[in-house]
Design a protein around this motif. Structure first.
Motif, mmCIF file in Angstrom:
data_model
loop_
_atom_site.group_PDB
_atom_site.id
_atom_site.type_symbol
_atom_site.label_atom_id
_atom_site.label_comp_id
_atom_site.label_asym_id
_atom_site.label_seq_id
_atom_site.Cartn_x
_atom_site.Cartn_y
_atom_site.Cartn_z
ATOM 1 N N ASP A 1 38.960 29.767 39.891
ATOM 2 C CA ASP A 1 39.766 30.806 39.267
ATOM 3 C C ASP A 1 41.237 30.430 39.483
ATOM 4 O OD1 ASP A 1 41.309 33.174 38.977
ATOM 5 O OD2 ASP A 1 39.512 34.374 39.252
ATOM 6 N N CYS B 1 43.244 33.675 41.591
ATOM 7 C CA CYS B 1 43.017 33.909 43.020
ATOM 8 C C CYS B 1 42.413 32.692 43.730
ATOM 9 C CB CYS B 1 42.130 35.139 43.208
ATOM 10 S SG CYS B 1 40.466 34.905 42.582
ATOM 11 N N CYS C 1 37.047 34.839 38.067
ATOM 12 C CA CYS C 1 36.030 35.515 38.859
ATOM 13 C C CYS C 1 35.784 36.928 38.321
ATOM 14 C CB CYS C 1 36.437 35.563 40.332
ATOM 15 S SG CYS C 1 37.823 36.665 40.658
ATOM 16 N N CYS D 1 41.338 39.259 36.968
ATOM 17 C CA CYS D 1 42.020 37.982 37.111
ATOM 18 C C CYS D 1 42.348 37.402 35.737
ATOM 19 C CB CYS D 1 41.160 37.008 37.900
ATOM 20 S SG CYS D 1 41.237 37.305 39.676
HETATM 21 ZN ZN ZN Z 1 39.848 35.873 40.658
#
Ligand code: ZN
Length: 92
Positions: free
Chosen positions: A49, A52, A76, A80
């Motif tokens: 990702d 994050c 994810c 996000c």
């Molecule tokens: Zn994420």
């Protein structure tokens, strides 16, 4: 007369042997319909990702096709993904 009987017996015997041999030849296994399992579903691939930096299984990841780059980005979660989209928007 005896020769004829012997000839007939030989002929019958010959036919029986040939018939049996032919049967054995045609009885060969023709099991070509093997159950081929489709291995196109890869589940173990992890993708990162970009927001994050969490590793997510590709199948469960949220997919986003990049506007300018012709590539698919994986996230994810929807959050996000949204964050990434808003960040991309800020750049321009
Ligand atoms: Zn994420």
């Amino acid at each position: 007369m005896k020769l004829l009987v012997i000839a007939i017996l030989l002929y019958i015997g010959y036919r029986l042997i040939i018939g049996d041999w032919k049967k054995k030849k045609t009885n060969r296994e023709e099991n070509t319909d093997q159950d081929r399992q489709d291995d196109s579903t890869i589940t173990d691939v992890l993708v990162e990702d970009p927001v994050c930096h969490k590793l997510v299984p590709k199948q469960q990841a949220i997919r986003l096709k990049h506007k300018t780059k012709e590539e698919i980005i994986y996230f994810c979660s929807e959050e996000c993904c949204k964050q990434f989209v808003s960040q991309e928007g800020d750049k321009e």
